[in-house]
Write a protein that holds these residues in place. Sequence first.
Motif, PDB file in Angstrom:
ATOM      1  N   MET A 153       0.816  -1.185   0.000  1.00  9.73           N
ATOM      2  CA  MET A 153       0.000   0.000   0.000  1.00  9.73           C
ATOM      3  C   MET A 153       0.870   1.264   0.000  1.00  9.73           C
ATOM      4  SD  MET A 153      -3.182   0.215  -0.123  1.00  9.73           S
ATOM      5  CE  MET A 153      -4.678   0.837   0.390  1.00  9.73           C
ATOM      6  N   ASN A 154       1.886   1.296   0.853  1.00 13.80           N
ATOM      7  CA  ASN A 154       2.772   2.449   0.887  1.00 13.80           C
ATOM      8  C   ASN A 154       3.498   2.632  -0.432  1.00 13.80           C
ATOM      9  OD1 ASN A 154       2.091   3.167   3.428  1.00 13.80           O
ATOM     10  ND2 ASN A 154       3.836   2.175   4.429  1.00 13.80           N
ATOM     11  N   LEU A 155       3.836   1.539  -1.072  1.00  5.78           N
ATOM     12  CA  LEU A 155       4.523   1.602  -2.349  1.00  5.78           C
ATOM     13  C   LEU A 155       3.644   2.270  -3.395  1.00  5.78           C
ATOM     14  CD1 LEU A 155       7.017   0.948  -3.930  1.00  5.78           C
ATOM     15  CD2 LEU A 155       6.107  -1.311  -4.364  1.00  5.78           C
ATOM     16  N   LYS A 156       2.375   1.920  -3.417  1.00  5.45           N
ATOM     17  CA  LYS A 156       1.450   2.514  -4.363  1.00  5.45           C
ATOM     18  C   LYS A 156       1.329   4.024  -4.133  1.00  5.45           C
ATOM     19  CE  LYS A 156      -2.411   0.332  -6.535  1.00  5.45           C
ATOM     20  NZ  LYS A 156      -3.665  -0.321  -6.392  1.00  5.45           N
ATOM     21  N   LYS A 157       1.200   4.427  -2.875  1.00  6.96           N
ATOM     22  CA  LYS A 157       1.078   5.834  -2.559  1.00  6.96           C
ATOM     23  C   LYS A 157       2.347   6.580  -2.983  1.00  6.96           C
ATOM     24  CE  LYS A 157       0.002   9.117   0.995  1.00  6.96           C
ATOM     25  NZ  LYS A 157      -0.088   9.436   2.373  1.00  6.96           N
ATOM     26  N   TYR A 158       3.494   6.042  -2.685  1.00  7.59           N
ATOM     27  CA  TYR A 158       4.757   6.660  -3.073  1.00  7.59           C
ATOM     28  C   TYR A 158       4.845   6.774  -4.582  1.00  7.59           C
ATOM     29  CZ  TYR A 158       9.676   7.507  -3.769  1.00  7.59           C
ATOM     30  OH  TYR A 158      10.869   8.037  -4.179  1.00  7.59           O
ATOM     31  N   SER A 159       4.464   5.735  -5.258  1.00 13.85           N
ATOM     32  CA  SER A 159       4.497   5.725  -6.713  1.00 13.85           C
ATOM     33  C   SER A 159       3.594   6.810  -7.279  1.00 13.85           C
ATOM     34  CB  SER A 159       4.068   4.348  -7.218  1.00 13.85           C
ATOM     35  OG  SER A 159       3.957   4.370  -8.603  1.00 13.85           O
ATOM     36  N   SER A 160       2.421   6.966  -6.721  1.00 14.56           N
ATOM     37  CA  SER A 160       1.486   7.985  -7.172  1.00 14.56           C
ATOM     38  C   SER A 160       2.050   9.386  -6.929  1.00 14.56           C
ATOM     39  CB  SER A 160       0.145   7.807  -6.446  1.00 14.56           C
ATOM     40  OG  SER A 160      -0.711   8.866  -6.777  1.00 14.56           O
ATOM     41  N   ASP A 161       2.622   9.617  -5.749  1.00 16.32           N
ATOM     42  CA  ASP A 161       3.207  10.913  -5.439  1.00 16.32           C
ATOM     43  C   ASP A 161       4.350  11.227  -6.395  1.00 16.32           C
ATOM     44  OD1 ASP A 161       2.918  10.741  -1.806  1.00 16.32           O
ATOM     45  OD2 ASP A 161       1.470  11.312  -3.352  1.00 16.32           O
ATOM     46  N   CYS A 162       5.136  10.226  -6.684  1.00 16.64           N
ATOM     47  CA  CYS A 162       6.274  10.401  -7.570  1.00 16.64           C
ATOM     48  C   CYS A 162       5.812  10.826  -8.960  1.00 16.64           C
ATOM     49  CB  CYS A 162       7.091   9.108  -7.644  1.00 16.64           C
ATOM     50  SG  CYS A 162       8.615   9.294  -8.578  1.00 16.64           S
ATOM     51  N   SER A 163       4.795  10.190  -9.480  1.00 18.03           N
ATOM     52  CA  SER A 163       4.331  10.556 -10.812  1.00 18.03           C
ATOM     53  C   SER A 163       3.708  11.948 -10.809  1.00 18.03           C
ATOM     54  CB  SER A 163       3.337   9.515 -11.345  1.00 18.03           C
ATOM     55  OG  SER A 163       2.157   9.512 -10.572  1.00 18.03           O
ATOM     56  N   SER A 164       3.094  12.346  -9.697  1.00 16.38           N
ATOM     57  CA  SER A 164       2.546  13.699  -9.583  1.00 16.38           C
ATOM     58  C   SER A 164       3.672  14.722  -9.628  1.00 16.38           C
ATOM     59  CB  SER A 164       1.751  13.860  -8.298  1.00 16.38           C
ATOM     60  OG  SER A 164       0.602  13.053  -8.326  1.00 16.38           O
ATOM     61  N   ARG A 165       4.773  14.403  -8.933  1.00 16.84           N
ATOM     62  CA  ARG A 165       5.920  15.310  -8.949  1.00 16.84           C
ATOM     63  C   ARG A 165       6.506  15.423 -10.350  1.00 16.84           C
ATOM     64  NH1 ARG A 165       8.976  12.729  -4.786  1.00 16.84           N
ATOM     65  NH2 ARG A 165       7.314  12.615  -3.293  1.00 16.84           N
ATOM     66  N   ILE A 166       6.602  14.324 -11.031  1.00 20.07           N
ATOM     67  CA  ILE A 166       7.133  14.350 -12.396  1.00 20.07           C
ATOM     68  C   ILE A 166       6.238  15.192 -13.281  1.00 20.07           C
ATOM     69  CG2 ILE A 166       7.587  12.953 -14.447  1.00 20.07           C
ATOM     70  CD1 ILE A 166       8.532  10.732 -12.512  1.00 20.07           C
ATOM     71  N   CYS A 167       4.942  14.993 -13.161  1.00 22.87           N
ATOM     72  CA  CYS A 167       3.983  15.764 -13.941  1.00 22.87           C
ATOM     73  C   CYS A 167       4.115  17.254 -13.615  1.00 22.87           C
ATOM     74  CB  CYS A 167       2.563  15.268 -13.666  1.00 22.87           C
ATOM     75  SG  CYS A 167       1.321  16.104 -14.648  1.00 22.87           S
ATOM     76  N   PHE A 168       4.229  17.576 -12.330  1.00 25.73           N
ATOM     77  CA  PHE A 168       4.380  18.964 -11.898  1.00 25.73           C
ATOM     78  C   PHE A 168       5.659  19.562 -12.480  1.00 25.73           C
ATOM     79  CE2 PHE A 168       6.116  22.076  -8.886  1.00 25.73           C
ATOM     80  CZ  PHE A 168       5.094  23.006  -8.907  1.00 25.73           C
ATOM     81  N   ASN A 169       6.769  18.803 -12.412  1.00 27.32           N
ATOM     82  CA  ASN A 169       8.041  19.298 -12.939  1.00 27.32           C
ATOM     83  C   ASN A 169       7.964  19.541 -14.437  1.00 27.32           C
ATOM     84  OD1 ASN A 169       9.232  19.279 -10.437  1.00 27.32           O
ATOM     85  ND2 ASN A 169      10.176  17.278 -10.688  1.00 27.32           N
ATOM     86  N   LYS A 170       7.288  18.670 -15.158  1.00 21.33           N
ATOM     87  CA  LYS A 170       7.124  18.864 -16.605  1.00 21.33           C
ATOM     88  C   LYS A 170       6.294  20.109 -16.882  1.00 21.33           C
ATOM     89  CE  LYS A 170       7.587  14.079 -18.142  1.00 21.33           C
ATOM     90  NZ  LYS A 170       6.903  12.943 -18.757  1.00 21.33           N
ATOM     91  N   THR A 171       5.250  20.294 -16.093  1.00 21.82           N
ATOM     92  CA  THR A 171       4.402  21.470 -16.266  1.00 21.82           C
ATOM     93  C   THR A 171       5.188  22.746 -16.010  1.00 21.82           C
ATOM     94  OG1 THR A 171       2.469  20.202 -15.576  1.00 21.82           O
ATOM     95  CG2 THR A 171       2.268  22.594 -15.500  1.00 21.82           C
ATOM     96  N   VAL A 172       5.970  22.760 -14.944  1.00 25.97           N
ATOM     97  CA  VAL A 172       6.791  23.925 -14.628  1.00 25.97           C
ATOM     98  C   VAL A 172       7.790  24.179 -15.753  1.00 25.97           C
ATOM     99  CG1 VAL A 172       8.559  24.822 -13.044  1.00 25.97           C
ATOM    100  CG2 VAL A 172       6.498  23.733 -12.135  1.00 25.97           C
ATOM    101  N   LEU A 173       8.388  23.143 -16.279  1.00 25.05           N
ATOM    102  CA  LEU A 173       9.338  23.277 -17.371  1.00 25.05           C
ATOM    103  C   LEU A 173       8.662  23.873 -18.603  1.00 25.05           C
ATOM    104  CD1 LEU A 173      12.152  22.765 -18.593  1.00 25.05           C
ATOM    105  CD2 LEU A 173      11.348  20.491 -19.217  1.00 25.05           C
TER     106      LEU A 173
END
Length: 112
Positions: free
Chosen positions: A1-21
């Motif tokens: 369960m924690n792995l899934k949550k971490y994975s989701s947060d990670c992809s959100s950060r990547i998406c955010f970083n791409k948007t900022v870029l």
Amino acid sequence: MNLKKYSSDCSSRICFNKTVLVIGLICFSVAFSCTSALYIPTATYETPNASLSELQVGRKSYIQKCGSCHTLYLPEKYTKQEWQLWVDKMTLKVSMDSLEKEQILKYLTKGR
């Protein structure tokens, strides 16, 4: 369960970083889009009031000083008197000595 949550947060950060870029690239593009349309002084632009080197330095200063705060306007957009008013007004907002101001005005008014 924690792995899934971490994975989701990670992809959100990547998406955010791409948007900022992407937003950063758009802002950079808009800020410097006019730069390529600005005339580049050559010997044919020299006048009794403006040497080629003054016009070249004026262009560089215009891009650096004025373009750091707002979109650059083409020199043809305003008359000599209008440029004088705008540059006087903007000089109060940015660190610029009288020589830089004079060179920018010479560039913007094509040495007239």
